[in-house]
Design a protein around this motif. Sequence first.
Motif, short mmCIF file in Angstrom:
data_model
loop_
_atom_site.label_atom_id
_atom_site.label_comp_id
_atom_site.label_asym_id
_atom_site.label_seq_id
_atom_site.Cartn_x
_atom_site.Cartn_y
_atom_site.Cartn_z
N ASP A 22 0.82 -1.22 0.00
CA ASP A 22 0.00 0.00 0.00
C ASP A 22 0.85 1.27 0.00
O ASP A 22 0.36 2.35 -0.34
CB ASP A 22 -0.93 0.02 1.22
N ASP A 23 2.12 1.14 0.42
CA ASP A 23 3.01 2.30 0.43
C ASP A 23 3.49 2.68 -0.98
O ASP A 23 3.92 3.80 -1.22
CB ASP A 23 4.25 2.02 1.30
N ILE A 24 3.46 1.70 -1.87
CA ILE A 24 3.99 1.91 -3.22
C ILE A 24 2.97 2.67 -4.06
O ILE A 24 1.79 2.29 -4.11
CB ILE A 24 4.32 0.57 -3.90
N PRO A 25 3.36 3.75 -4.70
CA PRO A 25 2.41 4.53 -5.51
C PRO A 25 1.73 3.67 -6.57
O PRO A 25 2.34 2.76 -7.14
CB PRO A 25 3.29 5.60 -6.16
N ALA A 26 0.46 3.96 -6.81
CA ALA A 26 -0.32 3.20 -7.79
C ALA A 26 0.09 3.55 -9.22
O ALA A 26 -0.19 2.80 -10.15
CB ALA A 26 -1.81 3.45 -7.59
N ILE A 27 0.72 4.70 -9.39
CA ILE A 27 1.13 5.13 -10.73
C ILE A 27 2.59 4.77 -10.99
O ILE A 27 3.37 4.62 -10.06
CB ILE A 27 0.93 6.65 -10.91
N ALA A 28 2.93 4.63 -12.27
CA ALA A 28 4.32 4.34 -12.64
C ALA A 28 5.19 5.56 -12.34
O ALA A 28 4.73 6.70 -12.39
CB ALA A 28 4.39 3.98 -14.12
N TYR A 30 9.04 7.71 -12.65
CA TYR A 30 10.31 7.92 -13.34
C TYR A 30 11.46 7.53 -12.41
O TYR A 30 11.28 7.41 -11.19
CB TYR A 30 10.45 9.38 -13.76
N MET A 31 12.65 7.36 -12.99
CA MET A 31 13.82 6.91 -12.24
C MET A 31 14.06 7.76 -10.99
O MET A 31 14.28 7.23 -9.89
CB MET A 31 15.05 6.94 -13.13
N ASP A 32 14.05 9.09 -11.11
CA ASP A 32 14.30 9.96 -9.96
C ASP A 32 13.27 9.74 -8.86
O ASP A 32 13.60 9.80 -7.66
CB ASP A 32 14.28 11.43 -10.38
N GLN A 33 12.04 9.49 -9.24
CA GLN A 33 10.98 9.24 -8.26
C GLN A 33 11.20 7.90 -7.55
O GLN A 33 10.92 7.78 -6.36
CB GLN A 33 9.61 9.28 -8.94
N VAL A 34 11.69 6.92 -8.30
CA VAL A 34 11.97 5.61 -7.72
C VAL A 34 13.06 5.72 -6.65
O VAL A 34 12.90 5.23 -5.51
CB VAL A 34 12.41 4.60 -8.80
N THR A 35 14.17 6.37 -6.99
CA THR A 35 15.28 6.48 -6.03
C THR A 35 14.88 7.32 -4.82
O THR A 35 15.26 7.02 -3.69
CB THR A 35 16.54 7.07 -6.70
N THR A 36 14.10 8.36 -5.03
CA THR A 36 13.62 9.20 -3.92
C THR A 36 12.71 8.39 -3.00
O THR A 36 12.83 8.47 -1.76
CB THR A 36 12.86 10.43 -4.45
N LYS A 73 8.40 3.26 -21.34
CA LYS A 73 8.43 4.70 -21.58
C LYS A 73 9.12 5.44 -20.43
O LYS A 73 8.65 6.47 -19.95
CB LYS A 73 7.02 5.24 -21.79
N LYS A 74 10.24 4.86 -20.00
CA LYS A 74 11.08 5.42 -18.92
C LYS A 74 10.38 5.44 -17.56
O LYS A 74 10.84 6.11 -16.64
CB LYS A 74 11.55 6.83 -19.27
N LYS A 75 9.29 4.69 -17.41
CA LYS A 75 8.57 4.64 -16.14
C LYS A 75 8.59 3.23 -15.56
O LYS A 75 8.54 2.25 -16.31
CB LYS A 75 7.12 5.11 -16.31
N TYR A 76 8.65 3.18 -14.22
CA TYR A 76 8.72 1.91 -13.51
C TYR A 76 7.38 1.64 -12.81
O TYR A 76 6.88 2.46 -12.04
CB TYR A 76 9.86 1.95 -12.49
N SER A 77 6.83 0.46 -13.07
CA SER A 77 5.53 0.07 -12.53
C SER A 77 5.65 -0.43 -11.09
O SER A 77 6.76 -0.57 -10.56
CB SER A 77 4.92 -1.03 -13.40
N ARG A 78 4.51 -0.74 -10.49
CA ARG A 78 4.51 -1.34 -9.13
C ARG A 78 5.28 -2.66 -9.15
O ARG A 78 5.99 -2.99 -8.19
CB ARG A 78 3.08 -1.59 -8.67
N GLU A 79 5.16 -3.41 -10.25
CA GLU A 79 5.88 -4.69 -10.35
C GLU A 79 7.39 -4.46 -10.38
O GLU A 79 8.15 -5.21 -9.75
CB GLU A 79 5.43 -5.45 -11.62
#
Length: 205
Positions: A22-28, A30-36, A73-79
Amino acid sequence: MDRTILRDIFHHLSEMDYIKPDDIPAIALYMDQVTTFMDAHLAHAKRYEDDKILTKTMINNYAKNDLLPPPEKKKYSREHMLLLLFIYYYKGFLSISDIQTLLKPLEDRYFTAKDGIDLETIYSEVFSLEKDAMDQLMKDVFSKFQAAGKTFQDALPEEQEMLQTFSFICALGFDVYLKKQMIERLIDQMRKGGPDFPNKDQKKK
């Protein structure tokens, strides 16, 4: 041996928790958002303040080593995020090759699953064991601390604490060594073909 060592360890362990689905955002992301996101939610796991949890280079290397499917498209999913979390927890004690052997069947079968068991189900199921595992770990650590405190009783007072602390570290280290050996043997068995997952297109009979 000074019990503040034990209190320190238990305090650190009590602050540790895993990232819940539930902590993981539902939307894909970008790389900077993943590392943050990873830095914010796994800050408790840092040994030093300036340590990095996951960097862009690390994530790109995971993709190059076939540990992680390429982003869409440079975005990372919940998976993607769930696989990255598994990689993060394993990378401290397993080789890239071992992690690949361990996670590849999950990626192949469950990364794009639309019904039934998916990566989120697997992640939630295995981490549901966390509380019991933590309780047992604390009991085991306390037992090793007590045993180490009984060693080197004939040592000079100024040497005894250092030697007992060394005994405690050795006891904890031997436990890690044995468990790593067991994990590696299980992964070697997976490489030989079992246990294995059925082909993702194969229907249950």
